[in-house]
Design a protein around this motif. Sequence first.
Motif, PDB file in Angstrom:
ATOM      1  N   SER A  71      24.372  -5.695  59.922  1.00 54.45           N
ATOM      2  CA  SER A  71      23.111  -5.470  60.925  1.00 54.45           C
ATOM      3  C   SER A  71      22.185  -6.385  60.790  1.00 54.45           C
ATOM      4  O   SER A  71      21.085  -6.311  61.259  1.00 54.45           O
ATOM      5  N   THR A  72      22.130  -7.318  59.894  1.00 61.14           N
ATOM      6  CA  THR A  72      21.375  -8.524  59.698  1.00 61.14           C
ATOM      7  C   THR A  72      21.043  -9.364  60.865  1.00 61.14           C
ATOM      8  O   THR A  72      22.118  -9.994  61.479  1.00 61.14           O
ATOM      9  N   SER A  73      19.962  -9.650  61.221  1.00 58.01           N
ATOM     10  CA  SER A  73      19.585 -10.537  62.433  1.00 58.01           C
ATOM     11  C   SER A  73      19.270 -11.845  61.987  1.00 58.01           C
ATOM     12  O   SER A  73      18.844 -12.095  60.994  1.00 58.01           O
ATOM     13  N   VAL A  74      19.836 -12.844  62.769  1.00 56.94           N
ATOM     14  CA  VAL A  74      19.597 -14.052  62.557  1.00 56.94           C
ATOM     15  C   VAL A  74      18.933 -14.740  63.788  1.00 56.94           C
ATOM     16  O   VAL A  74      19.132 -14.534  64.732  1.00 56.94           O
ATOM     17  N   THR A  75      18.249 -15.843  63.636  1.00 55.60           N
ATOM     18  CA  THR A  75      17.515 -16.661  64.746  1.00 55.60           C
ATOM     19  C   THR A  75      18.045 -18.208  64.667  1.00 55.60           C
ATOM     20  O   THR A  75      17.911 -18.838  63.728  1.00 55.60           O
ATOM     21  N   ILE A  76      18.503 -18.690  65.811  1.00 52.73           N
ATOM     22  CA  ILE A  76      18.974 -19.973  65.823  1.00 52.73           C
ATOM     23  C   ILE A  76      17.777 -21.030  65.702  1.00 52.73           C
ATOM     24  O   ILE A  76      16.795 -20.858  66.245  1.00 52.73           O
ATOM     25  N   ARG A  77      17.962 -22.046  64.800  1.00 54.96           N
ATOM     26  CA  ARG A  77      16.799 -22.877  64.380  1.00 54.96           C
ATOM     27  C   ARG A  77      16.842 -24.177  65.197  1.00 54.96           C
ATOM     28  O   ARG A  77      15.872 -24.607  65.867  1.00 54.96           O
ATOM     29  N   PRO A  78      17.882 -24.751  65.573  1.00 51.86           N
ATOM     30  CA  PRO A  78      17.752 -26.278  66.376  1.00 51.86           C
ATOM     31  C   PRO A  78      17.670 -25.977  67.920  1.00 51.86           C
ATOM     32  O   PRO A  78      17.975 -24.851  68.261  1.00 51.86           O
ATOM     33  N   ALA A  79      17.407 -26.990  68.519  1.00 52.48           N
ATOM     34  CA  ALA A  79      16.768 -26.855  69.958  1.00 52.48           C
ATOM     35  C   ALA A  79      18.312 -26.254  70.589  1.00 52.48           C
ATOM     36  O   ALA A  79      18.219 -25.397  71.436  1.00 52.48           O
ATOM     37  N   VAL A  80      19.369 -26.632  70.326  1.00 52.40           N
ATOM     38  CA  VAL A  80      20.772 -26.362  70.864  1.00 52.40           C
ATOM     39  C   VAL A  80      21.767 -26.186  69.531  1.00 52.40           C
ATOM     40  O   VAL A  80      21.813 -27.183  68.846  1.00 52.40           O
ATOM     41  N   ALA A  81      22.279 -24.964  69.382  1.00 50.54           N
ATOM     42  CA  ALA A  81      23.378 -24.969  68.333  1.00 50.54           C
ATOM     43  C   ALA A  81      24.453 -24.481  68.995  1.00 50.54           C
ATOM     44  O   ALA A  81      24.713 -23.952  70.052  1.00 50.54           O
ATOM     45  N   ASN A  82      25.676 -25.238  68.450  1.00 49.96           N
ATOM     46  CA  ASN A  82      27.049 -25.020  68.805  1.00 49.96           C
ATOM     47  C   ASN A  82      27.651 -23.881  68.118  1.00 49.96           C
ATOM     48  O   ASN A  82      27.589 -23.638  66.953  1.00 49.96           O
ATOM     49  N   ILE A  83      28.023 -22.616  68.878  1.00 46.71           N
ATOM     50  CA  ILE A  83      28.949 -21.707  68.467  1.00 46.71           C
ATOM     51  C   ILE A  83      30.347 -21.885  68.514  1.00 46.71           C
ATOM     52  O   ILE A  83      30.995 -22.290  69.939  1.00 46.71           O
ATOM     53  N   ARG A  84      31.141 -22.014  67.400  1.00 46.63           N
ATOM     54  CA  ARG A  84      32.468 -22.367  67.403  1.00 46.63           C
ATOM     55  C   ARG A  84      33.595 -21.235  67.465  1.00 46.63           C
ATOM     56  O   ARG A  84      33.237 -20.116  67.170  1.00 46.63           O
TER      57      ARG A  84
END
Length: 448
Positions: free
Chosen positions: A298-311
């Motif tokens: 249930s841990t939330s995270v937030t994207i850091r870079p301007a755009v991040a690739n999800i693989r």
Amino acid sequence: MKYTKKKKLLSFFLIFTLCFGLLTPTFRTEAARATGTVKNRILNVRSSASTSSSIICKLSQGTKVSIISETTGDDGLKWYDVFFAYGGDAKEGYIRADLLNVSGSVSGSSGSASNNSSGSDNSGSSASGQKYVKPAVAIIRTYASTNADIRTKLERGTAASVISSKKGDDGRTWYKISFTKNGSAMEGYIRGDLLIDTNPGGSASSTDVSGTRYVVPDSGVSVRSYASTNGDIRSKLNKGTAVSLITSKKGDDGQTWYKVSYTVDGYKLNGYIRSDLLTDKNPAGDSGSSNTSSGSASTSVTIRPAVANIRSYASTGADIRSKLPAGTTATIISEKTGNDGKKWYKISYTLNGNTMQGYIRSDLVTMGAAANTSGSSGNSSSGSSSGGVAQVRSYASPNADIRATLENGTKVAIIKEKTGDDGQKWTKISFTQNGEKIEGYVPSSLLK
């Protein structure tokens, strides 16, 4: 003396005039190529001389085209094989003769195309023959040139019916062919040296198989786009992953390969895997996953870079499933060490109203939800300002070249929908970017 000199000059002039007269028709023939101007307000350009063939593009009234040759369509009417500029590209197609205002004389019809060196369609004996793809993978183009768009790719041994032949802009012979892929009848151009008269074997599946198999090795096993270790990697599967067999064939390495169907993160995919990497019984360590529960589902995270690739799996070599903008919030499902030795998170996130899963490197996220969620995915009531992006491909496949990238909320015109070689629905779209009109394919799930 003066008379003799005049006589010589007169003789020279007569000889020059005669030679020029003989040469002039040759010059005129070489230079003359008929042109046509579109009569209708909007005109469909077809892939062959038939109103039932696919539409390549639409031309507006007054557009000029160069006429290569003429032929009789399946409706008994005259059609022109034409060449023209469209959207910054050179294209070729067929237009019914009565829909053009023609200037000049057409250099030849399809019935005499064997004497036509301008690259027009030939209708020799090979025009109705069946041939087979020779290399492991052959590219099918939209017209007779290596500069043409890629329509699709065919594997070795795939049967194709030759419609016509012509000389391409590279000076080589090209075949216009019809073939079937994923249950759909298609047409396109292939270079003549990539086809042979007899099936080379090790190709299009001749053996249908069924049943369930399981991945054997402990490490990730590559699922390929075709039956070869040279094929693009479509996915990586862990030990114990179940796959459904579709067909079997001999690959270009001489080994047996299975075309399989499998599911990754809720997506049903197809691909090829070598038979020795599968077993009838589920091996020990069922899931085979190297994921180690982070204890923080249930841990939330937030994207850091301007755009991040999800693989699609824990590697920078994996297919890009999505692109998420900075500030997007996601939930950690598990973590694992990728094949680059770095920590990766498997995450769940929402994009364009759809819940999705994929992998992101741990250094690209910040633990906890962002304080300002105005840029997070899915928080916009209209869903058009979330900042998500979609990749527009040259054909209906995640392996195709990326033609353009569109931001969430971009309006596009829908041309048609088809099933891609990944088994998913894709939509061919048209849009304008930087003043240029572009066409391409996106997964239908990204449109609303």
